[in-house]
Design a protein around this motif. Structure first.
Motif, PDB file in Angstrom:
ATOM      1  N   THR A   8       0.843  -1.185   0.000  1.00  0.00           N
ATOM      2  CA  THR A   8       0.000   0.000   0.000  1.00  0.00           C
ATOM      3  C   THR A   8       0.882   1.240   0.000  1.00  0.00           C
ATOM      4  O   THR A   8       1.632   1.473   0.953  1.00  0.00           O
ATOM      5  N   PHE A   9       0.793   2.007  -1.073  1.00  0.00           N
ATOM      6  CA  PHE A   9       1.569   3.235  -1.201  1.00  0.00           C
ATOM      7  C   PHE A   9       0.680   4.420  -0.850  1.00  0.00           C
ATOM      8  O   PHE A   9      -0.546   4.352  -0.980  1.00  0.00           O
ATOM      9  N   GLN A  10       1.297   5.505  -0.391  1.00  0.00           N
ATOM     10  CA  GLN A  10       0.551   6.685   0.030  1.00  0.00           C
ATOM     11  C   GLN A  10       1.025   7.909  -0.758  1.00  0.00           C
ATOM     12  O   GLN A  10       2.027   8.532  -0.387  1.00  0.00           O
ATOM     13  N   PRO A  11       0.319   8.243  -1.835  1.00  0.00           N
ATOM     14  CA  PRO A  11       0.729   9.394  -2.650  1.00  0.00           C
ATOM     15  C   PRO A  11       0.874  10.688  -1.853  1.00  0.00           C
ATOM     16  O   PRO A  11       1.736  11.506  -2.158  1.00  0.00           O
ATOM     17  N   GLY A  45     -10.630   9.039  -4.412  1.00  0.00           N
ATOM     18  CA  GLY A  45      -9.181   9.125  -4.532  1.00  0.00           C
ATOM     19  C   GLY A  45      -8.804   9.959  -5.747  1.00  0.00           C
ATOM     20  O   GLY A  45      -9.646  10.329  -6.566  1.00  0.00           O
ATOM     21  N   ASP A  46      -7.522  10.242  -5.853  1.00  0.00           N
ATOM     22  CA  ASP A  46      -7.039  11.097  -6.934  1.00  0.00           C
ATOM     23  C   ASP A  46      -7.072  10.381  -8.276  1.00  0.00           C
ATOM     24  O   ASP A  46      -6.603   9.237  -8.396  1.00  0.00           O
ATOM     25  N   GLU A  47      -7.612  11.054  -9.265  1.00  0.00           N
ATOM     26  CA  GLU A  47      -7.679  10.507 -10.614  1.00  0.00           C
ATOM     27  C   GLU A  47      -6.276  10.138 -11.104  1.00  0.00           C
ATOM     28  O   GLU A  47      -5.318  10.877 -10.900  1.00  0.00           O
ATOM     29  N   GLY A  48      -6.165   8.969 -11.713  1.00  0.00           N
ATOM     30  CA  GLY A  48      -4.895   8.515 -12.274  1.00  0.00           C
ATOM     31  C   GLY A  48      -4.055   7.676 -11.331  1.00  0.00           C
ATOM     32  O   GLY A  48      -3.103   7.032 -11.755  1.00  0.00           O
ATOM     33  N   THR A  49      -4.384   7.688 -10.026  1.00  0.00           N
ATOM     34  CA  THR A  49      -3.627   6.855  -9.098  1.00  0.00           C
ATOM     35  C   THR A  49      -4.066   5.406  -9.243  1.00  0.00           C
ATOM     36  O   THR A  49      -5.127   5.099  -9.785  1.00  0.00           O
ATOM     37  N   SER A  65      -1.531  -0.842  -4.409  1.00  0.00           N
ATOM     38  CA  SER A  65      -2.457   0.248  -4.681  1.00  0.00           C
ATOM     39  C   SER A  65      -1.914   1.528  -4.068  1.00  0.00           C
ATOM     40  O   SER A  65      -1.012   1.506  -3.227  1.00  0.00           O
ATOM     41  N   ASP A  66      -2.487   2.638  -4.518  1.00  0.00           N
ATOM     42  CA  ASP A  66      -2.264   3.922  -3.882  1.00  0.00           C
ATOM     43  C   ASP A  66      -3.439   4.146  -2.949  1.00  0.00           C
ATOM     44  O   ASP A  66      -4.600   4.120  -3.384  1.00  0.00           O
ATOM     45  N   SER A  67      -3.168   4.355  -1.694  1.00  0.00           N
ATOM     46  CA  SER A  67      -4.240   4.586  -0.737  1.00  0.00           C
ATOM     47  C   SER A  67      -4.904   5.929  -1.021  1.00  0.00           C
ATOM     48  O   SER A  67      -4.226   6.930  -1.255  1.00  0.00           O
ATOM     49  N   ALA A  68      -6.230   5.935  -0.995  1.00  0.00           N
ATOM     50  CA  ALA A  68      -6.979   7.176  -1.222  1.00  0.00           C
ATOM     51  C   ALA A  68      -6.959   8.070   0.022  1.00  0.00           C
ATOM     52  O   ALA A  68      -7.296   9.245  -0.059  1.00  0.00           O
ATOM     53  N   ILE A  69      -6.559   7.507   1.150  1.00  0.00           N
ATOM     54  CA  ILE A  69      -6.443   8.298   2.374  1.00  0.00           C
ATOM     55  C   ILE A  69      -5.016   8.178   2.900  1.00  0.00           C
ATOM     56  O   ILE A  69      -4.291   7.253   2.556  1.00  0.00           O
ATOM     57  N   THR A  70      -4.616   9.114   3.733  1.00  0.00           N
ATOM     58  CA  THR A  70      -3.289   9.064   4.342  1.00  0.00           C
ATOM     59  C   THR A  70      -3.397   8.361   5.689  1.00  0.00           C
ATOM     60  O   THR A  70      -4.205   8.747   6.528  1.00  0.00           O
ATOM     61  N   HIS A  71      -2.602   7.326   5.855  1.00  0.00           N
ATOM     62  CA  HIS A  71      -2.584   6.558   7.092  1.00  0.00           C
ATOM     63  C   HIS A  71      -1.454   7.055   7.991  1.00  0.00           C
ATOM     64  O   HIS A  71      -0.500   7.665   7.518  1.00  0.00           O
ATOM     65  N   GLU A  72      -1.530   6.751   9.265  1.00  0.00           N
ATOM     66  CA  GLU A  72      -0.475   7.124  10.202  1.00  0.00           C
ATOM     67  C   GLU A  72       0.705   6.172  10.121  1.00  0.00           C
ATOM     68  O   GLU A  72       1.738   6.408  10.735  1.00  0.00           O
ATOM     69  N   TRP A  73       0.584   5.076   9.388  1.00  0.00           N
ATOM     70  CA  TRP A  73       1.631   4.075   9.280  1.00  0.00           C
ATOM     71  C   TRP A  73       2.180   4.063   7.855  1.00  0.00           C
ATOM     72  O   TRP A  73       1.599   4.650   6.943  1.00  0.00           O
ATOM     73  N   ASN A  74       3.306   3.414   7.717  1.00  0.00           N
ATOM     74  CA  ASN A  74       3.919   3.202   6.414  1.00  0.00           C
ATOM     75  C   ASN A  74       4.628   1.865   6.481  1.00  0.00           C
ATOM     76  O   ASN A  74       4.450   1.102   7.426  1.00  0.00           O
ATOM     77  N   PHE A  75       5.455   1.575   5.505  1.00  0.00           N
ATOM     78  CA  PHE A  75       6.202   0.328   5.505  1.00  0.00           C
ATOM     79  C   PHE A  75       7.171   0.306   6.686  1.00  0.00           C
ATOM     80  O   PHE A  75       7.676   1.341   7.102  1.00  0.00           O
ATOM     81  N   SER A  76       7.468  -0.885   7.190  1.00  0.00           N
ATOM     82  CA  SER A  76       8.366  -1.053   8.324  1.00  0.00           C
ATOM     83  C   SER A  76       9.467  -2.042   7.951  1.00  0.00           C
ATOM     84  O   SER A  76       9.199  -3.021   7.258  1.00  0.00           O
ATOM     85  N   PRO A  77      10.684  -1.845   8.441  1.00  0.00           N
ATOM     86  CA  PRO A  77      11.742  -2.823   8.206  1.00  0.00           C
ATOM     87  C   PRO A  77      11.437  -4.187   8.820  1.00  0.00           C
ATOM     88  O   PRO A  77      12.071  -5.177   8.480  1.00  0.00           O
ATOM     89  N   ALA A  78      10.436  -4.247   9.710  1.00  0.00           N
ATOM     90  CA  ALA A  78      10.077  -5.537  10.307  1.00  0.00           C
ATOM     91  C   ALA A  78       9.561  -6.520   9.259  1.00  0.00           C
ATOM     92  O   ALA A  78       9.628  -7.728   9.444  1.00  0.00           O
ATOM     93  N   ILE A  79       9.043  -5.996   8.154  1.00  0.00           N
ATOM     94  CA  ILE A  79       8.621  -6.825   7.021  1.00  0.00           C
ATOM     95  C   ILE A  79       9.474  -6.393   5.836  1.00  0.00           C
ATOM     96  O   ILE A  79       9.501  -5.214   5.470  1.00  0.00           O
ATOM     97  N   SER A  80      10.160  -7.336   5.238  1.00  0.00           N
ATOM     98  CA  SER A  80      11.022  -7.002   4.107  1.00  0.00           C
ATOM     99  C   SER A  80      10.935  -8.103   3.055  1.00  0.00           C
ATOM    100  O   SER A  80      10.436  -9.193   3.306  1.00  0.00           O
ATOM    101  N   LEU A  81      11.429  -7.791   1.873  1.00  0.00           N
ATOM    102  CA  LEU A  81      11.467  -8.750   0.772  1.00  0.00           C
ATOM    103  C   LEU A  81      12.869  -9.337   0.710  1.00  0.00           C
ATOM    104  O   LEU A  81      13.843  -8.607   0.553  1.00  0.00           O
ATOM    105  N   TRP A  82      12.960 -10.644   0.874  1.00  0.00           N
ATOM    106  CA  TRP A  82      14.240 -11.342   0.827  1.00  0.00           C
ATOM    107  C   TRP A  82      14.486 -11.774  -0.611  1.00  0.00           C
ATOM    108  O   TRP A  82      13.663 -12.450  -1.210  1.00  0.00           O
TER     109      TRP A  82
END
Length: 133
Positions: A8-11, A45-49, A65-82
């Motif tokens: 989940t990305f946050q524009p 949400g924003d057109e084109g996202t 996806s691009d989140s239509a709202i802004t969350h208080e959280w974002n990605f964390s190093p606790a979860i990563s792609l190996w």
């Protein structure tokens, strides 16, 4: 049944699913965008996202996806792609590209278990890159 990682990305915070997907599929040899659905006029949400998209990198299918709202959280190093890189050269290439405007949690080095590096890319996604000794 299958588990598929969902990013989940946050524009509003400068993170874009379309930009991230494009970077990832260009960076990995097997990268491909399977589909993308963008928001149109009148959609929440924003057109084109990105409303929903699916792509493949390093043999793994992801949804995002691009989140239509802004969350208080974002990605964390606790979860990563190996990523098991096939060579040290490939590990270095990926690490260098992912580190641009990102953050190095563990610079490339040997930490007692072989060549390794941990980096957060500019979109906030965390990657652990291993290579054969």
């Amino acid at each position: 049944m299958q588990a598929t990682p969902f990013l989940t990305f946050q524009p509003a915070t400068g993170s874009s699913a379309a930009e991230a997907m494009t970077m990832y599929v260009e960076l990995f040899d097997d990268g491909q965008i399977l589909f993308e659905q963008r928001r149109g006029p009148g959609d929440y949400g924003d057109e084109g996202t990105i409303f929903l998209a699916e792509f493949i990198v390093a043999g793994q299918k992801f949804r995002c996806s691009d989140s239509a709202i802004t969350h208080e959280w974002n990605f964390s190093p606790a979860i990563s792609l190996w990523i098991d890189c096939p060579s040290i050269d490939e590990q270095q290439r990926l690490f260098t590209a992912l580190a641009v405007e990102g953050r190095e949690h563990m610079p490339l080095g040997d930490y007692g278990f072989g060549p390794f590096g941990w980096v957060q890319d500019r979109f906030g996604v965390n990657w652990q890159l291993a290579a054969p000794a």
